[in-house]
Design a protein around this motif. Structure first.
Motif, PDB file in Angstrom:
ATOM      1  N   ASN A 276     -13.746   9.330 -23.723  1.00 20.27           N
ATOM      2  CA  ASN A 276     -12.829   9.406 -24.766  1.00 20.27           C
ATOM      3  C   ASN A 276     -11.358   8.226 -23.753  1.00 20.27           C
ATOM      4  OD1 ASN A 276     -12.623  11.143 -27.055  1.00 20.27           O
ATOM      5  ND2 ASN A 276     -12.083  13.348 -25.812  1.00 20.27           N
ATOM      6  N   GLN A 277     -10.835   7.988 -24.138  1.00 21.65           N
ATOM      7  CA  GLN A 277      -9.461   6.669 -23.529  1.00 21.65           C
ATOM      8  C   GLN A 277      -8.483   8.299 -22.333  1.00 21.65           C
ATOM      9  OE1 GLN A 277     -10.141   3.170 -23.590  1.00 21.65           O
ATOM     10  NE2 GLN A 277     -11.844   3.930 -24.908  1.00 21.65           N
TER      11      GLN A 277
ATOM     12  N   GLN B  92     -12.581  14.258 -19.869  1.00 19.03           N
ATOM     13  CA  GLN B  92     -12.236  13.155 -21.134  1.00 19.03           C
ATOM     14  C   GLN B  92     -13.216  11.772 -21.003  1.00 19.03           C
ATOM     15  OE1 GLN B  92     -10.367  13.552 -23.508  1.00 19.03           O
ATOM     16  NE2 GLN B  92      -9.575  15.512 -22.687  1.00 19.03           N
ATOM     17  N   ARG B  93     -13.866  11.074 -19.508  1.00 22.38           N
ATOM     18  CA  ARG B  93     -14.533  10.075 -19.414  1.00 22.38           C
ATOM     19  C   ARG B  93     -15.542  10.849 -20.322  1.00 22.38           C
ATOM     20  NH1 ARG B  93     -12.953   5.923 -20.071  1.00 22.38           N
ATOM     21  NH2 ARG B  93     -14.652   5.338 -19.358  1.00 22.38           N
TER      22      ARG B  93
ATOM     23  N   LYS C 214     -15.363  14.275 -30.095  1.00 29.73           N
ATOM     24  CA  LYS C 214     -14.700  14.216 -29.223  1.00 29.73           C
ATOM     25  C   LYS C 214     -13.471  13.845 -29.293  1.00 29.73           C
ATOM     26  CE  LYS C 214     -14.786   9.147 -28.997  1.00 29.73           C
ATOM     27  NZ  LYS C 214     -15.015   7.433 -28.668  1.00 29.73           N
ATOM     28  N   GLU C 215     -13.123  13.868 -30.123  1.00 28.64           N
ATOM     29  CA  GLU C 215     -11.285  14.307 -30.400  1.00 28.64           C
ATOM     30  C   GLU C 215     -11.192  16.015 -30.611  1.00 28.64           C
ATOM     31  OE1 GLU C 215     -13.242  13.370 -34.504  1.00 28.64           O
ATOM     32  OE2 GLU C 215     -12.867  11.717 -32.595  1.00 28.64           O
TER      33      GLU C 215
ATOM     34  N   LYS D  87     -22.028  17.947 -25.597  1.00 26.77           N
ATOM     35  CA  LYS D  87     -21.964  16.508 -26.383  1.00 26.77           C
ATOM     36  C   LYS D  87     -22.052  16.597 -27.680  1.00 26.77           C
ATOM     37  CE  LYS D  87     -21.527  13.251 -23.342  1.00 26.77           C
ATOM     38  NZ  LYS D  87     -21.778  12.727 -21.961  1.00 26.77           N
TER      39      LYS D  87
ATOM     40  N   MET E  35     -16.324  13.004 -22.523  1.00 25.69           N
ATOM     41  CA  MET E  35     -16.620  12.912 -23.089  1.00 25.69           C
ATOM     42  C   MET E  35     -16.595  10.914 -24.263  1.00 25.69           C
ATOM     43  SD  MET E  35     -16.909  15.693 -24.556  1.00 25.69           S
ATOM     44  CE  MET E  35     -17.558  15.972 -26.472  1.00 25.69           C
TER      45      MET E  35
END
Ligand SMILES: [Zn+2]
Length: 486
Positions: free
Chosen positions: A404-405, A399-400, A363-364, A358, A402
């Motif tokens: 991210n939405q 994704q959570r 994150k993207e 991380k 990281m």
């Protein structure tokens, strides 16, 4: 208390523990006199000796599911037979069932459960050795034992301010130096170390200094060199071979305590079964249950030399996680050998794999594929073999983690899905459990009874179905301790 994700699993309230430490105890005991006195009389009539060397082993979060899982796992590693390999303590001659509800809930925490075991009284969650009004302090088995001249030892693999060890020492600073040994494996409280030093404790925190301790060392506070989450000893699955184990501490405790002609009382807590079960990490829980059994084996070895004067009692303070053998996806099958593929705990994965990733990855730019090899290596979980639904769940959790939405909001479901832990890591352990056929219902404690095992003098007292407060009374009776009147 750490605020980091997934670590907020303390079973007691630190403030209550510190408060109790600093207050002068009133030494009030409520309940239990009549039954204990009757048991004493009965035993004296039989001419049996009192228990002089007394062990109370408490597996935090350990009920029958945790014990059974360790037994199925131990056999599954070497055989496809439908059979179990019993633990040492599960072969004790006497066993009983023990209810764990406290004064305010069917689901106890470690503070109220510990209070029941240590003092024979029910209280509320978060309260240590005080009544429900938090005005009356209870006298503990450790104090009674000390008054009879016995040495007292406390061993735990979680930090000093956790509830289970605390219920046995919480009054010690104000009661004077009544512990001859407080073998406490970790502490994030430097002031506790300073208090102990001021009270004449020898403080050690290296394996070398620890191993060099000899009989006659007097009062000792030993803190483990290697600390992991929330200043506790590492999970057994993560322990390096040159680090001390819970069994090492138990053996040394026995060595230091057993030179006293009046005997000793020793409480040993396996604290991290609970922590692993909060996170639904079955492999870590199983390995810590086995390490707990190893520690108990040290007491069994000692009992072999003093069979007529030693009593060993093993219990749990409550069940954690709603663990069971069986999962909807595997129906009537289990594959416990899969749990043997896991090489590190959820905490170690967070610390050594996920956190660095991380930190190093925007994150993207993050992709689950980056971590698939590390997941295989750490957990034995092969991404390629997962079902489409499982792959989607893992991607979602990644994704959570990281930040991210994701398409649908899971803010409200976050606890239900991941229990406050790193989403990716807890999803990996959930998939591991599902593959092995291990089910869970909660990230908290549950209200089912625990199992109590006993071996040694007056072992027969521990047969039957009774309350956790009765364990205190039965042990007091076996030690021929006359309890104070209400
Ligand atoms: Zn807990």
């Amino acid at each position: 208390m750490k605020k980091s994700m997934g670590r907020n699993i303390r079973c007691g309230a630190a403030a209550a523990i510190l408060g109790a430490m600093l207050c002068m105890p009133m030494a009030v005991f409520a309940g239990g006199k009549t039954e204990a006195a009757a048991m004493n009389t009965e035993m004296a009539a039989k001419g049996e000796k009192n228990a002089k060397y007394v062990f109370l082993f408490i597996g935090d979060g350990m009920a029958m599911p945790q014990i059974s899982a360790a037994e199925v796992y131990s056999k599954a590693l070497s055989s496809k037979d439908i059979a179990i390999k019993k633990l040492g303590f599960s072969q004790f001659p006497v066993s009983g069932l023990t209810t764990t509800f406290d004064a305010g809930s069917f689901i106890t925490d470690s503070a109220s459960a510990g209070t029941a075991l240590a003092s024979g009284n029910k209280t509320l969650n978060g309260v240590v050795n005080m009544d429900v009004s938090k005005t009356v302090q209870f006298k503990t088995l450790a104090e009674y034992a000390h008054e009879t001249g016995m040495k007292v030892g406390i061993v735990s693999n979680v930090s000093l301010d956790h509830a289970t060890p605390a219920v046995f020492y919480a009054k010690s600073p104000s009661r004077g130096n009544y512990y001859d040994i407080a073998v406490q494996l970790s502490s994030s409280e430097p002031d506790v170390v300073e208090i102990a030093k001021g009270k004449g404790y020898t403080y050690v925190n290296s394996p070398e200094a620890f191993k060099a301790l000899k009989s006659g060392a007097g009062k000792v506070l030993a803190v483990n060199r290697t600390l992991q989450d929330s200043e506790a000893m590492p999970f057994e699955i993560d322990r390096k071979t040159d680090d001390l184990s819970l069994a090492d501490y138990t053996k040394k405790g026995i060595e230091l305590l057993s030179d006293d002609p009046d005997g000793f009382f020793m409480m040993v807590e396996g604290g991290k079964v609970d922590w692993a079960c909060h996170a639904n990490d079955a492999a870590a829980a199983i390995r810590d249950t086995l390490a707990f059994d190893d520690a108990i084996a040290s007491a069994v070895e000692f009992a072999g030399k003093h069979p007529e004067e030693t009593l060993i009692v093993v219990t749990g303070d409550h069940e954690t996680g709603g663990m069971t053998i069986g999962f909807a996806g595997t129906k009537y099958s289990t594959f416990f050998d899969k749990a043997g593929l896991q090489k590190m705990s959820y905490v170690a994965f967070d610390d050594t794999v996920l956190a660095p990733y991380k930190k190093a990855t925007a994150k993207e730019m993050a992709q689950l594929a980056d971590l698939v090899p590390a997941i295989k290596d750490a957990f034995g979980l092969d991404y390629a073999t997962l079902s489409p639904v499982q792959k989607e769940q893992l991607e979602f959790a990644f994704q959570r983690s990281m930040g991210n939405q994701v398409e649908r909001s899971v803010v409200e479901d976050q606890y239900l899905l991941y229990g406050g832990y790193e989403p990716l890591t807890v999803k990996i352990t959930q998939l591991m459990n599902q593959t092995a056929g291990i089910g869970w219902t909660s990230y908290a404690h549950t209200g089912v009874p625990v199992v109590t095992f006993a071996k040694g003098v007056h072992q027969e007292l521990f047969s039957g179905y009774y309350d956790n407060t009765d364990i205190f009374k039965k042990m007091a009776s076996a030690m021929n301790i006359t309890l104070a009147a209400k």
